[in-house]
Every structure is written in structure tokens, then in C-alpha cells.
Design an enzyme around this catalytic site. Sequence first.
Site, PDB file in Angstrom:
ATOM      1  N   GLN A 179       0.838  -1.210   0.000  1.00 41.01           N
ATOM      2  CA  GLN A 179       0.000   0.000   0.000  1.00 41.01           C
ATOM      3  C   GLN A 179       0.870   1.255   0.000  1.00 41.01           C
ATOM      4  O   GLN A 179       1.980   1.247   0.543  1.00 41.01           O
ATOM      5  CB  GLN A 179      -0.889   0.006   1.245  1.00 41.01           C
TER       6      GLN A 179
HETATM    7  N1  LIG Z   1      -7.220 -13.482 -10.966  1.00 44.86           N
HETATM    8  C1  LIG Z   1      -6.133 -13.518 -10.227  1.00 44.86           C
HETATM    9  N2  LIG Z   1      -6.155 -13.026  -8.971  1.00 44.86           N
HETATM   10  C2  LIG Z   1      -5.011 -13.080  -8.244  1.00 44.86           C
HETATM   11  C3  LIG Z   1      -3.805 -13.622  -8.745  1.00 44.86           C
HETATM   12  N3  LIG Z   1      -2.862 -13.518  -7.793  1.00 44.86           N
HETATM   13  C4  LIG Z   1      -3.451 -12.931  -6.745  1.00 44.86           C
HETATM   14  N4  LIG Z   1      -4.743 -12.670  -7.000  1.00 44.86           N
HETATM   15  C5  LIG Z   1      -5.732 -12.046  -6.116  1.00 44.86           C
HETATM   16  O1  LIG Z   1      -5.367 -10.677  -5.922  1.00 44.86           O
HETATM   17  C6  LIG Z   1      -5.747 -10.246  -4.618  1.00 44.86           C
HETATM   18  C7  LIG Z   1      -4.569  -9.638  -3.899  1.00 44.86           C
HETATM   19  O2  LIG Z   1      -3.600 -10.641  -3.652  1.00 44.86           O
HETATM   20  P1  LIG Z   1      -2.492 -10.488  -2.494  1.00 44.86           P
HETATM   21  O3  LIG Z   1      -1.557 -11.646  -2.650  1.00 44.86           O
HETATM   22  O4  LIG Z   1      -3.133 -10.306  -1.178  1.00 44.86           O
HETATM   23  O5  LIG Z   1      -1.809  -9.123  -2.942  1.00 44.86           O
HETATM   24  P2  LIG Z   1      -0.548  -8.397  -2.286  1.00 44.86           P
HETATM   25  O6  LIG Z   1       0.347  -8.005  -3.410  1.00 44.86           O
HETATM   26  O7  LIG Z   1       0.056  -9.245  -1.223  1.00 44.86           O
HETATM   27  O8  LIG Z   1      -1.202  -7.066  -1.660  1.00 44.86           O
HETATM   28  P3  LIG Z   1      -0.690  -6.175  -0.401  1.00 44.86           P
HETATM   29  O9  LIG Z   1      -0.423  -7.116   0.728  1.00 44.86           O
HETATM   30  O10 LIG Z   1      -1.802  -5.213  -0.111  1.00 44.86           O
HETATM   31  O11 LIG Z   1       0.529  -5.448  -0.856  1.00 44.86           O
HETATM   32  C8  LIG Z   1      -6.331 -11.497  -3.905  1.00 44.86           C
HETATM   33  O12 LIG Z   1      -7.725 -11.466  -4.014  1.00 44.86           O
HETATM   34  C9  LIG Z   1      -5.759 -12.654  -4.719  1.00 44.86           C
HETATM   35  O13 LIG Z   1      -6.544 -13.821  -4.681  1.00 44.86           O
HETATM   36  C10 LIG Z   1      -3.809 -14.147 -10.092  1.00 44.86           C
HETATM   37  O14 LIG Z   1      -2.809 -14.636 -10.643  1.00 44.86           O
HETATM   38  N5  LIG Z   1      -4.995 -14.043 -10.768  1.00 44.86           N
END
Ligand SMILES: Nc1nc2c(ncn2[C@@H]2O[C@H](COP(=O)(O)OP(=O)(O)OP(=O)(O)O)[C@@H](O)[C@H]2O)c(=O)[nH]1
Length: 179
Positions: A70
Site C-alpha cells: 500500500q
Molecule cells: N485473478 C487472479 N487473482 C489473483 C492472482 N494472484 C493474486 N490474486 C488475487 O489478488 C488479490 C490480492 O492478492 P495479495 O496476494 O493479497 O496481494 P498483495 O500483493 O500481497 O497485496 P498487499 O499485501 O496489499 O501489498 C487477492 O484477491 C488474490 O486472490 C492471479 O494470478 N490471478
Amino acid sequence: MGLIFAKLWSLFCNQEHKVIIVGLDNAGKTTILYQFLMNEVVHTSPTIGSNVEEIVVKNTHFLMWDIGGQESLRSSWNTYYSNTEFIILVVDSIDRERLAITKEELYRMLAHEDLRKAAVLIFANKQDMKGCMTAAEISKYLTLSSIKDHPWHIQSCCALTGEGLCQGLEWMTSRIGVR
Ligand SMILES: Nc1nc2c(ncn2[C@@H]2O[C@H](COP(=O)(O)OP(=O)(O)OP(=O)(O)O)[C@@H](O)[C@H]2O)c(=O)[nH]1
Ligand SMILES: [Mg+2]
């Protein structure tokens, strides 16, 4: 002598390689980390601070720090930089609007003294989404070919199915011992 050699060899083999997983919020960093660890999709919520896990790939130990993306958290990414050997930059391939911010963050990291020896793996994630950018488009937009002072590699992937993740890890293991 043989014993000393064996001990040194095992020390060398079990050496831990520090990795930071960065990228904007919602890119899929935490999903990727737990795919690496457990081969499954976990339910995630936005990361505040970081998650850290040890991932072992063919005798190579990586200590992976997944850092919250974030906006308010990005200014503290640099507190994780020291001794980093690999940066994994996760890009949400459907998020065209914010690719410019990713680019800014990438070049800010590459200019940081603590990351001067780090290699960069870029995951073009969410390739399952209709209308997403390809790895080639992302590479062009991020002008990756202009990066001469850090080894880099871009890999398309889908963290939900795990597709492409192993290839990314393989590139990382292939880099070990090169530098
Ligand atoms: N369709 C799709 N959704 C995905 C994929 N990878 C992650 N997501 C979705 O994207 C959303 C965010 O995923 P996170 O892994 O929590 O993202 P993050 O980068 O860790 O986010 P922060 O912790 O806020 O920095 C979740 O709802 C996941 O299920 C993908 O390859 N395809
Ligand atoms: Mg997260």
C-alpha cells in the site's frame, strides 16, 4: 581435510539467500509467497508490515520477505533492503493505470545503494485475467532492456494456478554462484 571440505560445502549449500517481494498493493505478492511455500492458494488480506518464510528449492534456501505494497507502506520498503540478493517485483498485469507507479518504484529501488548487487525477477502476474498485459508489453513499458547494472528476468505467471512460478524460481537458482 575431507571433513572440513564437507562442512564448508554444506555451509555453502545451506546458505540462505535473502529475497524481497515487492510491488503495489493487490499485485499478488502474498498469494505468490504461499504458493511457493504450500503449493496452494491462501485467502489473503492486505499485508500490513511483512510476512517472511523460508523456501527451499533443490537445496537452495531462500529467505523471502513479502512486504505490504500500500502507498503508505512503500516509504518503508527500504528498511528491508540490506543484504538482499533478489528482488521479486510482482506486477498486476491487468492494472494498466498504475504501471507508471510500479515503474517509478522499480527505478527508485535500483538506484538504492543497498540493492546495487541485487538481481531482479519481475512476475507479470494475473495472466488469467482477460485483456491483461503480456510480459512483453510490461517489459517494454518498464524499459527493462535499459537495465544494465542489475541482472533481470521477466516471467509471466498466474499465482492462482501456480503457472510460471517455478520458472521464476529456476531463474533465481540459476543466478546463484554467478556473481
Ligand atoms: N485473478 C487472479 N487473482 C489473483 C492472482 N494472484 C493474486 N490474486 C488475487 O489478488 C488479490 C490480492 O492478492 P495479495 O496476494 O493479497 O496481494 P498483495 O500483493 O500481497 O497485496 P498487499 O499485501 O496489499 O501489498 C487477492 O484477491 C488474490 O486472490 C492471479 O494470478 N490471478
Ligand atoms: Mg500481501
